[in-house]
Design an enzyme around this catalytic site. Structure first.
Site, PDB file in Angstrom:
ATOM      1  N   GLY A 102      27.777  13.753  18.387  1.00 27.95           N
ATOM      2  CA  GLY A 102      28.209  13.537  19.769  1.00 27.95           C
ATOM      3  C   GLY A 102      27.543  14.444  20.799  1.00 27.95           C
ATOM      4  O   GLY A 102      27.095  13.963  21.855  1.00 27.95           O
ATOM      5  N   GLU A 108      28.534   8.810   6.549  1.00 29.60           N
ATOM      6  CA  GLU A 108      28.734   7.422   6.995  1.00 29.60           C
ATOM      7  C   GLU A 108      27.990   6.447   6.076  1.00 29.60           C
ATOM      8  O   GLU A 108      28.456   5.334   5.841  1.00 29.60           O
ATOM      9  CB  GLU A 108      28.304   7.282   8.462  1.00 29.60           C
ATOM     10  CG  GLU A 108      29.321   7.943   9.382  1.00 29.60           C
ATOM     11  CD  GLU A 108      28.751   8.572  10.643  1.00 29.60           C
ATOM     12  OE1 GLU A 108      27.625   8.219  11.052  1.00 29.60           O
ATOM     13  OE2 GLU A 108      29.449   9.440  11.217  1.00 29.60           O
ATOM     14  N   HIS A 131      24.059  10.780   4.436  1.00 28.82           N
ATOM     15  CA  HIS A 131      25.077  11.070   5.452  1.00 28.82           C
ATOM     16  C   HIS A 131      26.407  10.456   5.019  1.00 28.82           C
ATOM     17  O   HIS A 131      26.431   9.389   4.395  1.00 28.82           O
ATOM     18  CB  HIS A 131      24.646  10.493   6.809  1.00 28.82           C
ATOM     19  CG  HIS A 131      25.518  10.971   7.924  1.00 28.82           C
ATOM     20  ND1 HIS A 131      26.736  10.392   8.198  1.00 28.82           N
ATOM     21  CD2 HIS A 131      25.380  11.996   8.797  1.00 28.82           C
ATOM     22  CE1 HIS A 131      27.299  11.045   9.207  1.00 28.82           C
ATOM     23  NE2 HIS A 131      26.492  12.022   9.592  1.00 28.82           N
ATOM     24  N   GLU A 163      28.511  18.793   5.864  1.00 29.37           N
ATOM     25  CA  GLU A 163      29.289  18.137   6.916  1.00 29.37           C
ATOM     26  C   GLU A 163      30.642  17.728   6.348  1.00 29.37           C
ATOM     27  O   GLU A 163      30.751  16.692   5.671  1.00 29.37           O
ATOM     28  CB  GLU A 163      28.567  16.888   7.412  1.00 29.37           C
ATOM     29  CG  GLU A 163      27.210  17.153   8.025  1.00 29.37           C
ATOM     30  CD  GLU A 163      26.788  16.013   8.946  1.00 29.37           C
ATOM     31  OE1 GLU A 163      26.648  16.260  10.140  1.00 29.37           O
ATOM     32  OE2 GLU A 163      26.624  14.878   8.473  1.00 29.37           O
ATOM     33  N   ASN A 209      21.551  13.955  15.423  1.00 31.80           N
ATOM     34  CA  ASN A 209      21.707  12.665  14.748  1.00 31.80           C
ATOM     35  C   ASN A 209      22.326  11.720  15.766  1.00 31.80           C
ATOM     36  O   ASN A 209      23.523  11.785  16.041  1.00 31.80           O
ATOM     37  CB  ASN A 209      22.614  12.824  13.518  1.00 31.80           C
ATOM     38  CG  ASN A 209      22.866  11.490  12.828  1.00 31.80           C
ATOM     39  OD1 ASN A 209      22.271  10.476  13.196  1.00 31.80           O
ATOM     40  ND2 ASN A 209      23.744  11.493  11.835  1.00 31.80           N
ATOM     41  N   TRP A 210      21.474  10.863  16.319  1.00 30.33           N
ATOM     42  CA  TRP A 210      21.958   9.966  17.378  1.00 30.33           C
ATOM     43  C   TRP A 210      22.786   8.809  16.817  1.00 30.33           C
ATOM     44  O   TRP A 210      23.374   8.041  17.568  1.00 30.33           O
ATOM     45  CB  TRP A 210      20.767   9.425  18.183  1.00 30.33           C
ATOM     46  CG  TRP A 210      20.172  10.421  19.132  1.00 30.33           C
ATOM     47  CD1 TRP A 210      20.669  11.654  19.463  1.00 30.33           C
ATOM     48  CD2 TRP A 210      18.959  10.256  19.900  1.00 30.33           C
ATOM     49  NE1 TRP A 210      19.851  12.267  20.375  1.00 30.33           N
ATOM     50  CE2 TRP A 210      18.802  11.436  20.662  1.00 30.33           C
ATOM     51  CE3 TRP A 210      18.010   9.251  20.014  1.00 30.33           C
ATOM     52  CZ2 TRP A 210      17.713  11.620  21.532  1.00 30.33           C
ATOM     53  CZ3 TRP A 210      16.927   9.424  20.877  1.00 30.33           C
ATOM     54  CH2 TRP A 210      16.783  10.599  21.624  1.00 30.33           C
ATOM     55  N   LYS A 211      22.788   8.637  15.519  1.00 27.51           N
ATOM     56  CA  LYS A 211      23.511   7.528  14.876  1.00 27.51           C
ATOM     57  C   LYS A 211      23.102   6.209  15.556  1.00 27.51           C
ATOM     58  O   LYS A 211      21.936   6.064  15.923  1.00 27.51           O
ATOM     59  CB  LYS A 211      25.017   7.798  14.912  1.00 27.51           C
ATOM     60  CG  LYS A 211      25.343   9.181  14.316  1.00 27.51           C
ATOM     61  CD  LYS A 211      26.788   9.439  14.071  1.00 27.51           C
ATOM     62  CE  LYS A 211      26.981  10.827  13.482  1.00 27.51           C
ATOM     63  NZ  LYS A 211      28.364  11.151  13.155  1.00 27.51           N
ATOM     64  N   GLY A 220      32.932  13.719  14.185  1.00 20.49           N
ATOM     65  CA  GLY A 220      33.357  12.827  15.268  1.00 20.49           C
ATOM     66  C   GLY A 220      34.833  12.935  15.609  1.00 20.49           C
ATOM     67  O   GLY A 220      35.373  12.094  16.325  1.00 20.49           O
ATOM     68  N   SER A 256      31.480  18.005  14.691  1.00 17.17           N
ATOM     69  CA  SER A 256      32.016  18.450  15.981  1.00 17.17           C
ATOM     70  C   SER A 256      31.398  19.763  16.458  1.00 17.17           C
ATOM     71  O   SER A 256      32.070  20.578  17.097  1.00 17.17           O
ATOM     72  CB  SER A 256      33.547  18.550  15.926  1.00 17.17           C
ATOM     73  OG  SER A 256      34.106  17.277  15.627  1.00 17.17           O
TER      74      SER A 256
HETATM   75  P1  13P Z   1      29.631  14.876  15.389  1.00 16.78           P
HETATM   76  O1  13P Z   1      28.821  16.044  15.889  1.00 16.78           O
HETATM   77  O2  13P Z   1      29.759  13.767  16.382  1.00 16.78           O
HETATM   78  O3  13P Z   1      30.950  15.309  14.809  1.00 16.78           O
HETATM   79  O4  13P Z   1      28.800  14.239  14.170  1.00 16.78           O
HETATM   80  C1  13P Z   1      28.346  15.066  13.160  1.00 16.78           C
HETATM   81  C2  13P Z   1      27.448  14.298  12.293  1.00 16.78           C
HETATM   82  O5  13P Z   1      27.852  13.408  11.575  1.00 16.78           O
HETATM   83  C3  13P Z   1      26.023  14.610  12.356  1.00 16.78           C
HETATM   84  O6  13P Z   1      25.338  13.987  11.316  1.00 16.78           O
END
Ligand code: 13P
Length: 256
Positions: free
Chosen positions: A237, A99, A97, A169, A9-11, A175, A215
């Protein structure tokens, strides 16, 4: 036996040019790994066409969108429909998600509408759930997960459920560099599977892939994937550099 599924997930990172560079490096080093795991990349919408054209047709890598509209078309400024994604050869779509839930106010009802819309277009939802630290510490973990699952999947029949990937998650691990312990992750995954078994059947629940996200890195992916109910990862990340994502996939495949 569930085939592991590892998704990037590159966000809001990696524009079209960078996506092209990433994928040419990435696919040249994938070897036969996609025989052992489904590999999915979720770029920002605008990078999807570049990502699709950079993939060889036989790379075995699938493209996901990070979101989708619950509407078909019309006056919905800033939204993107399932049909537009289909036109770009997108196969999966991340829905719900944390977010999107916390920063953009997505509710279980909206997430449910998006899942239904995605299935109607034959897209495979990656349905995200997870608790905040407050909810975990106040003993509400199971209550929160159960309502996210029950409300998010309301009205989804067995046939569509089989096409859904669930991503657990924990919000506090996203993150932050704080990864859930393998015990915490396995326990939550087993609980998620039991809720799916209650809603559908034990047989169907055994077929559903449940990814861990939060993470995840090359050095913890192996022990997470070795757990009986952890079938993959949704990676933020550590998916932003081809090498680190490749190392993570290799570690996951070796353990899973
Ligand atoms: P991180 O791997 O940066 O913690 O993010 C996880 C995430 O939200 C994947 O959708």
């Amino acid at each position: 036996m569930r085939k592991p599924i590892i998704a990037a997930n590159w966000k809001m990172n990696i524009g079209p040019k960078e996506a092209e560079d990433f994928l040419s490096t990435f696919t040249s080093q994938l070897d036969n790994i996609t025989d052992e795991a489904d590999v999915v990349i979720a770029p920002p919408y605008v990078s999807i066409p570049a990502a699709v054209s950079a993939l060889h047709s036989n790379s075995g890598v699938s493209i996901a969108a990070q979101n989708v509209s619950e509407q078909d078309s019309g006056a919905y400024t800033g939204e993107v429909s399932t049909m537009m994604l289909k036109e770009l050869f997108v196969r999966y779509v991340i829905i719900g998600h944390s977010e999107r839930r916390t920063l953009y106010g997505e509710t279980n009802a909206l997430i449910n509408a998006k899942i239904k819309k995605a299935r109607a277009a034959n897209l495979k939802p990656i349905f995200c759930i997870g608790e905040t630290l407050d909810q975990r510490e106040s003993g509400k973990l199971e209550e929160v997960l159960r309502s996210q699952i029950t409300e998010g999947l309301a009205g989804i029949d067995d046939k569509d459920m089989k096409e859904i990937v669930v991503a657990y998650e924990p919000v506090w691990a996203i993150g932050t560099g704080v990864v859930a312990t393998v015990e915490q992750a396995q326990e939550a995954h087993a609980f998620v599977r039991s809720v799916i078994a209650d809603l559908y059947s034990g047989e169907l629940a055994e077929k559903i892939r449940i990814q861990y996200g939060g993470s995840m890195k090359a050095d913890n992916a192996g022990e997470l994937l070795a757990q009986p109910d952890i079938d993959g990862g949704l990676v933020g990340g550590a998916s932003l550099e081809p090498q680190s994502f490749l190392e993570l996939i290799r570690a996951a495949v070796a353990a899973g």
